[in-house]
Motif scaffolding. Structure first.
Motif, short mmCIF file in Angstrom:
data_model
loop_
_atom_site.label_atom_id
_atom_site.label_comp_id
_atom_site.label_asym_id
_atom_site.label_seq_id
_atom_site.Cartn_x
_atom_site.Cartn_y
_atom_site.Cartn_z
N ALA A 1 11.32 9.18 -2.25
CA ALA A 1 11.86 8.23 -3.21
C ALA A 1 12.36 6.92 -2.55
CB ALA A 1 12.38 9.09 -4.28
N LEU A 2 12.46 5.93 -3.26
CA LEU A 2 13.24 5.10 -2.76
C LEU A 2 14.87 5.15 -3.74
CD1 LEU A 2 10.46 1.89 -3.59
CD2 LEU A 2 11.41 2.56 -1.45
N HIS A 3 15.24 4.51 -3.03
CA HIS A 3 17.10 4.29 -2.88
C HIS A 3 17.40 2.69 -4.05
CE1 HIS A 3 17.68 7.87 -1.74
NE2 HIS A 3 16.96 7.27 -1.00
N GLU A 4 17.24 2.26 -4.50
CA GLU A 4 17.24 0.85 -5.89
C GLU A 4 18.17 0.87 -6.33
OE1 GLU A 4 15.20 -1.41 -4.52
OE2 GLU A 4 13.75 -0.68 -3.62
N ALA B 1 5.50 4.70 -7.30
CA ALA B 1 5.28 6.24 -8.15
C ALA B 1 4.60 6.80 -8.36
CB ALA B 1 3.34 5.22 -8.91
N ALA B 2 4.88 7.57 -7.20
CA ALA B 2 5.48 9.53 -7.02
C ALA B 2 3.65 9.49 -6.64
CB ALA B 2 5.46 9.92 -7.78
N THR B 3 2.50 8.77 -6.40
CA THR B 3 1.16 8.93 -5.64
C THR B 3 1.65 10.24 -4.79
OG1 THR B 3 0.69 7.33 -7.41
CG2 THR B 3 -0.83 8.56 -5.67
N ALA B 4 2.45 9.28 -3.99
CA ALA B 4 2.18 10.17 -2.55
C ALA B 4 2.86 11.91 -3.23
CB ALA B 4 2.75 9.47 -1.20
N ALA C 1 0.85 -1.57 0.15
CA ALA C 1 -0.07 -0.19 0.04
C ALA C 1 1.54 1.29 0.02
CB ALA C 1 -0.90 -0.01 1.25
N THR C 2 1.67 1.02 0.71
CA THR C 2 2.83 2.62 0.96
C THR C 2 3.52 2.31 -0.04
OG1 THR C 2 3.89 1.64 3.12
CG2 THR C 2 2.17 3.28 3.30
N LEU C 3 4.38 1.17 -0.67
CA LEU C 3 4.92 1.27 -1.80
C LEU C 3 4.58 1.39 -2.53
CD1 LEU C 3 7.78 -1.93 -0.72
CD2 LEU C 3 8.05 0.71 -0.09
N ARG C 4 3.70 1.45 -3.41
CA ARG C 4 2.65 1.63 -4.49
C ARG C 4 3.90 3.15 -4.32
NH1 ARG C 4 -1.51 0.66 -3.27
NH2 ARG C 4 -1.38 -1.97 -3.21
N SER D 1 -1.75 14.61 5.56
CA SER D 1 -1.15 13.15 5.73
C SER D 1 -1.62 12.06 6.05
CB SER D 1 0.07 14.19 5.66
OG SER D 1 0.59 13.77 7.05
N VAL D 2 -2.36 12.90 7.21
CA VAL D 2 -3.31 11.47 8.31
C VAL D 2 -4.00 11.04 7.73
CG1 VAL D 2 -3.93 12.22 10.79
CG2 VAL D 2 -1.99 13.13 10.59
N THR D 3 -4.93 11.88 7.11
CA THR D 3 -6.21 11.71 6.17
C THR D 3 -5.75 10.70 5.46
OG1 THR D 3 -7.47 13.75 6.51
CG2 THR D 3 -8.50 12.24 5.24
#
Length: 299
Positions: free
Chosen positions: A296-299, A103-106, A96-99, A116-118
């Motif tokens: 962002a993720l550091h892959e 995808a930079a949705t957040a 849920a949170t990685l997605r 952000s809480v909501t």
């Protein structure tokens, strides 16, 4: 439509589309349903052997299954919820949170004046509804199978106990889903986001109970809580690790609700521990900094 409802609806839609989630959901439902069938097969096998031994005059003891409650056939579901259900919930929470981060949705959502809480509570609500649906399907099917085994529908009392077990199961799975969300939010790599909650789950389910009870690891796979060893050291350690062993608390409360004769006492303290863990995990997730959610993720 507000952010909370949109987030919840979006999470349910994504979970429905995810193949991994489908596989885990089907396995969980299948195992919970199979637990009732396994209990029935065990009853039939033992009863057939008993009748043959009794006919040969080799025993005068009563059938060990005489007088068992209808809920006996649901007791194995406790361990399947603990093992398969918890891992399923972790995967759903991490995804849920990685997605969002992948995808930079957040980043897009939080670039606007949105709480952000909501957003996080909406995602959790979506996952909570999915988990509730899975548990509902599993336990309704199990209720039907147990009714067929007993030759009559379960009474209101037993049905209420099955529903109570379902609520406990939801609290446990929701707690681990929140753990997955938390590591998905705070981990810098996808592999770490999945590995860390699995390690924590292993420690909570096996290491903590063993430290406090000296139980053999295989005994922790039973649907009933491990019996504490007596002694000064174990009395002290068990007092510390007992409340932290949320999985053992779940097994104790579930066993009491399902009327397992091997477990006695009051389920209320264990239920309070489950609620406390759920509240703490909610607090940890919703206090995630806004900047962390947009990282962002550091892959």
């Amino acid at each position: 439509m507000n952010t909370f409802l949109v987030s919840a609806r979006h999470e349910m839609l994504n979970t429905r589309r995810a193949r991994t989630a489908h596989l885990l959901l089907f396995v969980f439902i299948g195992m919970v349903v199979a637990s009732s069938v396994i209990g029935w097969v065990t009853n039939q096998t033992v009863t057939n052997v008993y009748e043959k031994v009794l006919a040969d005059g080799l025993t005068t003891a009563p059938n060990p299954f005489t007088g068992v409650t209808p809920l006996y056939y649901a007791r194995n579901a406790v361990i399947y919820v603990l093992l398969i259900g918890s891992l399923m919930a972790i995967v759903l929470g991490v995804q849920a949170t990685l997605r969002d981060r992948k995808a930079a949705t957040a980043d897009l959502v939080l670039s606007r004046p949105t709480s952000s809480v909501t957003r996080l509570l909406g995602q959790f609500a979506g996952l909570g509804i999915v988990l509730a649906a899975v548990i509902g399907i599993s336990f309704v099917t199990s209720w039907m199978i147990i009714s067929l085994i007993n030759g009559a529908p379960l009474g209101w009392g037993d049905t209420g106990r099955v529903a109570g077990f379902g609520v406990l199961s939801w609290m446990l799975l929701a707690t681990f889903a929140l753990l997955g969300m938390l590591t998905g939010l705070r981990s810098k790599q996808e592999t770490t986001a999945l590995l860390v909650p699995f390690v924590i789950w292993s420690a909570v389910a096996f290491v903590l109970p063993q430290i406090g009870t000296a139980a053999r690891p295989v005994s922790l796979l039973n649907p009933v809580p491990a019996v504490s060893s007596t002694g000064g050291y174990f009395d002290v350690v068990s007092a510390i690790t007992g409340p932290l062993s949320v999985t053992e608390q779940f097994k104790r409360a579930s066993s009491i609700i399902l009327q397992d004769t091997t477990v006695t006492g009051d389920a209320a303290p264990s239920v309070v521990v489950l609620i406390a863990f759920l509240v703490v995990m909610v607090a940890l997730v919703i206090t995630t900094p806004r900047a962390r959610m947009r990282s962002a993720l550091h892959e």
